[in-house]
Scaffold this active site. Structure first.
Site, short mmCIF file in Angstrom:
data_model
loop_
_atom_site.label_atom_id
_atom_site.label_comp_id
_atom_site.label_asym_id
_atom_site.label_seq_id
_atom_site.Cartn_x
_atom_site.Cartn_y
_atom_site.Cartn_z
N HIS A 31 -7.47 5.69 -8.75
CA HIS A 31 -6.37 5.67 -9.72
C HIS A 31 -6.18 7.02 -10.42
O HIS A 31 -6.64 7.19 -11.55
CB HIS A 31 -6.66 4.61 -10.79
CG HIS A 31 -6.70 3.22 -10.28
ND1 HIS A 31 -5.58 2.43 -10.20
CD2 HIS A 31 -7.72 2.47 -9.81
CE1 HIS A 31 -5.91 1.24 -9.71
NE2 HIS A 31 -7.20 1.24 -9.47
N CYS A 56 -4.39 2.53 -5.02
CA CYS A 56 -5.20 1.30 -4.94
C CYS A 56 -4.38 0.13 -4.37
O CYS A 56 -4.13 0.10 -3.18
CB CYS A 56 -5.80 0.99 -6.30
SG CYS A 56 -7.22 -0.12 -6.18
N GLU A 74 -3.77 7.95 -11.94
CA GLU A 74 -2.96 7.69 -13.15
C GLU A 74 -3.82 7.39 -14.37
O GLU A 74 -3.32 7.34 -15.48
CB GLU A 74 -1.96 6.55 -12.90
CG GLU A 74 -2.54 5.14 -12.73
CD GLU A 74 -3.06 4.84 -11.31
OE1 GLU A 74 -3.27 5.80 -10.53
OE2 GLU A 74 -3.28 3.66 -10.99
N1 GLN Z 1 -8.21 -5.32 -5.27
C1 GLN Z 1 -6.85 -5.12 -5.65
C2 GLN Z 1 -5.88 -5.62 -4.60
O1 GLN Z 1 -6.27 -6.14 -3.61
C3 GLN Z 1 -6.53 -3.67 -5.94
C4 GLN Z 1 -7.20 -3.25 -7.20
C5 GLN Z 1 -6.52 -2.15 -7.94
O2 GLN Z 1 -5.36 -1.81 -7.71
N2 GLN Z 1 -7.23 -1.64 -8.91
O3 GLN Z 1 -4.71 -5.49 -4.79
#
Ligand code: GLN
Length: 206
Positions: free
Chosen positions: A186, A83, A188
């Site tokens: 994710h 992410c 994790e």
């Molecule tokens: N929207 C977040 C960002 O721009 C990422 C979100 C996440 O890691 N769950 O970093």
């Protein structure tokens, strides 16, 4: 180093560090937190956790980690980002902050918060290349998607192209380029360590 436990760092400036560390340990690695440039030298691989990419980007600069980490990844240190970690690894982030730094470990363009406000978070099952044992349950939280991939980037997973997926249909949500992996979701957070096992295998084979 096929029989030893590889040492995998988890960038520990912000985000879901503990969750990644626990999954790495279950996947056969020794997980160590990374906050200082000196700590990069002992690593066989590194994980960039989910969290907030703009915050992590700022902290990478503050902690003098930005250039050393960029250099280590360019030099072949295996890396896995989930992410926000995917956003950091990309060569370009759309809808980011203008001063947001990129680690440039993946020849991809990502769009931050791509799935939109109405669908801030969602879950679903994905087919994932390189992971055996059936579809992977994926948790997306204000996730990016990959808008563009360069040559040498392998697509590992996409949002299923179902009638109700709208603009998200068939969007790329997991990639690999050499020893660098990234997921928009994710792994994790699910208790299913198959993606971490894949990464630990990459680290071992490097
Ligand atoms: N929207 C977040 C960002 O721009 C990422 C979100 C996440 O890691 N769950 O970093």
């Amino acid at each position: 180093m096929s029989n030893v436990r590889p040492v995998v760092g988890v960038l520990a400036l912000q985000g879901d560090v503990r969750e990644h560390a626990a999954m790495l340990e279950r996947a056969g690695a020794r997980a160590v937190p990374v906050r200082r440039p000196e700590e990069l030298s002992e690593l066989d691989g590194i994980v960039l956790p989910g969290g907030e990419s703009t915050t992590m980007s700022r902290l990478l600069a503050t902690f003098d980690l930005l250039e050393p980490l960029r250099e280590r990844i360019a030099g072949g240190l295996p890396a896995f980002g989930s992410c926000a970690g995917m956003i950091l690894l990309a060569k370009q982030a759309l809808d980011g902050r203008p001063d947001q730094h990129q680690l440039d470990g993946l020849d991809i363009v990502v769009r931050r918060n791509a799935f939109g406000r109405q669908v801030d978070s969602f879950e679903g099952d994905l087919d994932f290349t390189g992971v055996d044992g059936g579809p992977l349950h994926a948790i997306f939280i204000r996730a990016p998607w990959v808008e563009k991939t360069g040559e040498g980037v392998e697509v590992l997973a996409r949002i299923p192209d179902t009638g109700d997926a709208g603009a998200a249909a068939a969007r790329i949500v997991a990639v690999r380029q050499g020893t660098v992996l990234a997921t928009a979701f994710h792994p994790e957070l699910t208790g299913d360590e198959r993606v971490h096992r894949l990464f630990v295998r990459v680290v071992r084979d490097t």
